[in-house]
Scaffold this active site. Structure first.
Site, PDB file in Angstrom:
ATOM      1  N   GLN A 129       0.770  -1.174  -0.177  1.00 35.27           N
ATOM      2  CA  GLN A 129       0.092   0.041   0.030  1.00 35.27           C
ATOM      3  C   GLN A 129       0.823   1.267  -0.109  1.00 35.27           C
ATOM      4  OE1 GLN A 129      -1.971   0.242   3.689  1.00 35.27           O
ATOM      5  NE2 GLN A 129      -3.671   1.934   2.930  1.00 35.27           N
ATOM      6  N   GLY A 130       0.839   1.945  -1.123  1.00 39.23           N
ATOM      7  CA  GLY A 130       1.814   2.869  -1.311  1.00 39.23           C
ATOM      8  C   GLY A 130       0.970   4.284  -1.225  1.00 39.23           C
ATOM      9  N   SER A 132       1.632   6.623   2.595  1.00 38.51           N
ATOM     10  CA  SER A 132       2.152   7.485   3.337  1.00 38.51           C
ATOM     11  C   SER A 132       3.670   7.820   2.626  1.00 38.51           C
ATOM     12  CB  SER A 132       2.640   6.771   4.722  1.00 38.51           C
ATOM     13  OG  SER A 132       1.341   6.282   5.256  1.00 38.51           O
ATOM     14  N   SER A 164       4.605  -1.526   4.063  1.00 38.15           N
ATOM     15  CA  SER A 164       4.886  -2.600   4.489  1.00 38.15           C
ATOM     16  C   SER A 164       4.599  -3.682   3.149  1.00 38.15           C
ATOM     17  CB  SER A 164       3.455  -3.014   5.479  1.00 38.15           C
ATOM     18  OG  SER A 164       3.375  -1.976   6.573  1.00 38.15           O
ATOM     19  N   GLU A 247      -9.372  -1.146   5.877  1.00 40.77           N
ATOM     20  CA  GLU A 247      -8.201  -0.994   6.835  1.00 40.77           C
ATOM     21  C   GLU A 247      -8.712  -0.873   8.411  1.00 40.77           C
ATOM     22  OE1 GLU A 247      -5.003   1.580   5.869  1.00 40.77           O
ATOM     23  OE2 GLU A 247      -3.470   0.467   7.093  1.00 40.77           O
ATOM     24  N   GLU A 375      -3.992   9.669  17.993  1.00 43.77           N
ATOM     25  CA  GLU A 375      -4.522  10.834  18.186  1.00 43.77           C
ATOM     26  C   GLU A 375      -5.513  11.443  17.114  1.00 43.77           C
ATOM     27  OE1 GLU A 375      -1.309  10.008  18.195  1.00 43.77           O
ATOM     28  OE2 GLU A 375      -0.765  10.744  20.412  1.00 43.77           O
TER      29      GLU A 375
HETATM   30  C1  LIG Z   1       3.891  -0.991  11.412  1.00 44.75           C
HETATM   31  C2  LIG Z   1       3.551   0.252  10.541  1.00 44.75           C
HETATM   32  C3  LIG Z   1       3.087  -0.095   9.062  1.00 44.75           C
HETATM   33  C4  LIG Z   1       2.757   0.745   8.164  1.00 44.75           C
HETATM   34  N1  LIG Z   1       2.414   0.567   6.874  1.00 44.75           N
HETATM   35  C5  LIG Z   1       2.195   1.359   6.025  1.00 44.75           C
HETATM   36  C6  LIG Z   1       1.791   0.796   4.673  1.00 44.75           C
HETATM   37  O1  LIG Z   1       1.978  -0.295   4.393  1.00 44.75           O
HETATM   38  N2  LIG Z   1       1.549   1.774   3.617  1.00 44.75           N
HETATM   39  C7  LIG Z   1       1.441   3.226   3.970  1.00 44.75           C
HETATM   40  O2  LIG Z   1       1.158   3.729   3.175  1.00 44.75           O
HETATM   41  N3  LIG Z   1       1.599   3.437   5.361  1.00 44.75           N
HETATM   42  C8  LIG Z   1       2.061   2.627   6.247  1.00 44.75           C
HETATM   43  N4  LIG Z   1       2.447   3.103   7.439  1.00 44.75           N
HETATM   44  C9  LIG Z   1       2.201   4.542   7.863  1.00 44.75           C
HETATM   45  C10 LIG Z   1       1.162   5.005   8.609  1.00 44.75           C
HETATM   46  O3  LIG Z   1       0.071   5.181   8.020  1.00 44.75           O
HETATM   47  C11 LIG Z   1       1.609   6.507   9.160  1.00 44.75           C
HETATM   48  O4  LIG Z   1       2.710   6.151   9.893  1.00 44.75           O
HETATM   49  C12 LIG Z   1       0.683   7.140  10.110  1.00 44.75           C
HETATM   50  O5  LIG Z   1      -0.344   7.427   9.192  1.00 44.75           O
HETATM   51  C13 LIG Z   1       1.073   8.193  10.726  1.00 44.75           C
HETATM   52  O6  LIG Z   1       1.709   8.970   9.746  1.00 44.75           O
HETATM   53  P1  LIG Z   1       3.145   9.697  10.102  1.00 44.75           P
HETATM   54  O7  LIG Z   1       3.986   8.532  10.403  1.00 44.75           O
HETATM   55  O8  LIG Z   1       3.552  10.645   8.814  1.00 44.75           O
HETATM   56  O9  LIG Z   1       2.985  10.698  11.506  1.00 44.75           O
HETATM   57  P2  LIG Z   1       2.575  12.223  11.416  1.00 44.75           P
HETATM   58  O10 LIG Z   1       1.633  12.244  10.724  1.00 44.75           O
HETATM   59  O11 LIG Z   1       3.500  13.318  11.097  1.00 44.75           O
HETATM   60  O12 LIG Z   1       2.120  12.256  12.920  1.00 44.75           O
HETATM   61  C14 LIG Z   1       3.231  12.678  13.842  1.00 44.75           C
HETATM   62  C15 LIG Z   1       2.401  12.776  15.095  1.00 44.75           C
HETATM   63  O13 LIG Z   1       1.727  14.081  15.312  1.00 44.75           O
HETATM   64  C16 LIG Z   1       0.192  13.517  15.503  1.00 44.75           C
HETATM   65  N5  LIG Z   1      -0.592  14.404  14.642  1.00 44.75           N
HETATM   66  C17 LIG Z   1      -0.544  14.460  13.340  1.00 44.75           C
HETATM   67  N6  LIG Z   1      -1.851  15.173  13.024  1.00 44.75           N
HETATM   68  C18 LIG Z   1      -2.516  15.385  13.954  1.00 44.75           C
HETATM   69  C19 LIG Z   1      -3.647  15.927  14.217  1.00 44.75           C
HETATM   70  N7  LIG Z   1      -4.613  16.503  13.272  1.00 44.75           N
HETATM   71  N8  LIG Z   1      -4.237  15.919  15.650  1.00 44.75           N
HETATM   72  C20 LIG Z   1      -3.557  15.647  16.655  1.00 44.75           C
HETATM   73  N9  LIG Z   1      -2.388  14.877  16.462  1.00 44.75           N
HETATM   74  C21 LIG Z   1      -1.819  14.689  15.130  1.00 44.75           C
HETATM   75  C22 LIG Z   1       0.270  12.051  15.383  1.00 44.75           C
HETATM   76  O14 LIG Z   1      -0.907  11.242  15.849  1.00 44.75           O
HETATM   77  C23 LIG Z   1       1.742  11.528  15.933  1.00 44.75           C
HETATM   78  O15 LIG Z   1       1.815  11.376  17.213  1.00 44.75           O
HETATM   79  C24 LIG Z   1       2.609   2.149   8.425  1.00 44.75           C
HETATM   80  C25 LIG Z   1       3.081   2.558   9.962  1.00 44.75           C
HETATM   81  C26 LIG Z   1       3.423   1.757  10.707  1.00 44.75           C
HETATM   82  C27 LIG Z   1       3.845   2.047  11.941  1.00 44.75           C
END
Ligand SMILES: Cc1cc2nc3c(=O)[nH]c(=O)nc-3n(C[C@H](O)[C@H](O)[C@H](O)COP(=O)(O)OP(=O)(O)OC[C@H]3O[C@@H](n4cnc5c(N)ncnc54)[C@H](O)[C@@H]3O)c2cc1C
Length: 391
Positions: A129-130, A132, A164, A247, A375
């Site tokens: 799933q591309g 993020s 992933s 999902e 969050e």
């Molecule tokens: C084990 C694992 C597998 C994953 N697999 C995939 C995958 O296969 N494909 C894919 O596309 N992605 C994948 N992801 C990515 C995942 O979807 C993102 O990590 C997630 O959506 C959070 O985005 P970010 O890491 O950019 O954090 P950010 O969005 O930058 O968030 C950083 C922090 O800020 C907080 N925050 C952000 N916005 C708000 C708001 N509006 N209000 C309050 N707090 C906020 C968040 O809760 C977090 O604590 C995976 C992540 C993990 C951990």
């Protein structure tokens, strides 16, 4: 509240139980996959299990029969998932079966369904799933990977992260920006990318448990044929919400969490830990057992809404939030239960359950981030559930 099955659902539950008792070897039970998120389909034994399930349409029980599923209604899907979780039966991989396939069924053309669905069911095609990107996770619609039309193709440039399974995937569900001038939700398109296309580079990221799980993926002038666009041009955000709904509703199963707690209790009953910390460990295990029951009740609520044709909204967020945070508490209780043995990793002769407690502990960290952070779920509950003003 009457929790008993209807006569039809009870008969179906018995059918699933009989099937599992007959077909699933005792030594082939993936106890930890609720936390580890590991699907199957990589080795011959796993493919055998897929073939056994496929004979009844049970690789993808929710898919319509015409596409190789079992066409089960909401309640029977729930019964099926409960019984599989109770038996700790290895699950077909969620990314292709739970996300890619259902999204293609909803939004794909007949040609796309013919091309992709059978490979997903047989386990031959693995999907990632591309979505993020380095600057776009919670605020996914801000993604910057570009797709520019050029003749019969689109040309993709940009980067994904946390993808992933990209290291073993043949295809990717890819979101890219096709109109940079439109409002951010309205300029995105959804592609079914062939991972072998020239210009795709996959760089593994090692997770906390030292397992190859997610990756960075780079696109350097990657050409994607126009027939691999899923849904309409610039309407990809609405296709992506279908994937995200699947999902969120399928991430963690309460019965699987309950099985983990039972495993912890088994180890505690047979273990030697009776030191000063033991009374507090006993209480923790009891707390986790009660919380796992609560998680199951929450999923009953969601499934009963779905069976009545109501789309769960904040209820799905409540379930995801509670179950993912509970998975972390269970992992902490597991490690605490066995004290210092909890740090022993797979392969160590003195590690209970071959080091699974250690692996759960480290992997569970990601459960409150993947599929939408806690969050974000709390924000949904605050606004849509409680009507609170934005923060
Ligand atoms: C084990 C694992 C597998 C994953 N697999 C995939 C995958 O296969 N494909 C894919 O596309 N992605 C994948 N992801 C990515 C995942 O979807 C993102 O990590 C997630 O959506 C959070 O985005 P970010 O890491 O950019 O954090 P950010 O969005 O930058 O968030 C950083 C922090 O800020 C907080 N925050 C952000 N916005 C708000 C708001 N509006 N209000 C309050 N707090 C906020 C968040 O809760 C977090 O604590 C995976 C992540 C993990 C951990």
């Amino acid at each position: 509240m009457d929790f008993s099955d209807s006569p039809i659902d009870a008969a179906f539950r018995q059918e699933v139980r009989d099937f599992i008792a007959r077909e699933l070897p005792d030594d082939f039970r993936a106890a930890a996959d609720v936390v580890l998120g590991v699907g199957i389909g990589e080795d011959e034994r796993e493919r055998d299990w897929l073939r056994t399930l496929a004979k009844r349409g049970w690789v993808a029980p929710a898919w319509p029969k015409e596409y190789g599923g079992a066409g089960l209604g909401v309640m029977q899907q729930f019964v099926f998932n409960e019984e599989m979780a109770r038996a700790m039966a290895p699950r077909p991989n969620f990314l292709p079966i739970g996300l890619a396939g259902p999204t293609i069924i909803v939004h794909g053309t007949e040609d796309q369904k013919r091309e992709h669905l059978s490979g997903i069911l047989s386990g031959e095609t693995f999907w990632c799933q591309g979505f993020s990107e380095p600057g776009s996770g919670s605020d996914l619609a801000s993604l910057q990977t570009r797709a520019v039309a050029d003749g019969d193709d689109f040309v993709i440039n940009g980067q994904k992260i946390w993808t992933s399974g990209a290291h073993r995937a043949q295809r990717m569900m890819l979101l890219a920006r096709t109109d940079a001038d439109a409002p951010k939700h309205k300029g995105i398109s959804y592609f079914l990318l062939d991972m072998k296309s020239p210009g795709v580079t996959v760089r593994p990221l090692t997770n906390l448990a030292d397992t190859p799980s997610f990756n960075e993926v780079f696109f350097d002038n990657v050409r994607v044929p126009k027939q691999d666009l899923l849904g309409e041009l610039n309407r990809g955000w609405y296709v992506a919400t279908t994937t995200l709904d699947f999902e969120r509703s399928g991430i963690i199963n309460g019965v699987s969490l309950q099985q983990l707690v039972r495993q912890i209790a088994d180890v505690a009953r047979n273990g030697r830990r009776r030191d000063a910390g033991w009374p507090s460990v006993r209480y923790e295990i009891v707390e986790r057992a009660i919380e796992a029951e609560v998680a199951i009740m929450m999923s009953y609520r969601v499934v009963i809404m779905q069976a009545n044709g109501v789309i769960p909204n904040q209820e799905a967020s409540i379930t995801k939030l509670f179950a993912s945070e509970l998975a972390q508490r269970i992992a902490r209780t597991a490690v605490k239960t066995i004290g210092l043995f909890g740090q022993l990793t797979e392969g160590s002769p003195r590690a209970p359950l071959d080091g699974k407690f250690d692996a759960w502990y480290r992997i569970a960290v990601g459960s409150t981030i993947a599929g939408g952070t806690s969050e974000i779920q709390r924000g949904v509950i605050a606004q849509r559930g409680l009507g609170l003003p934005r923060g």
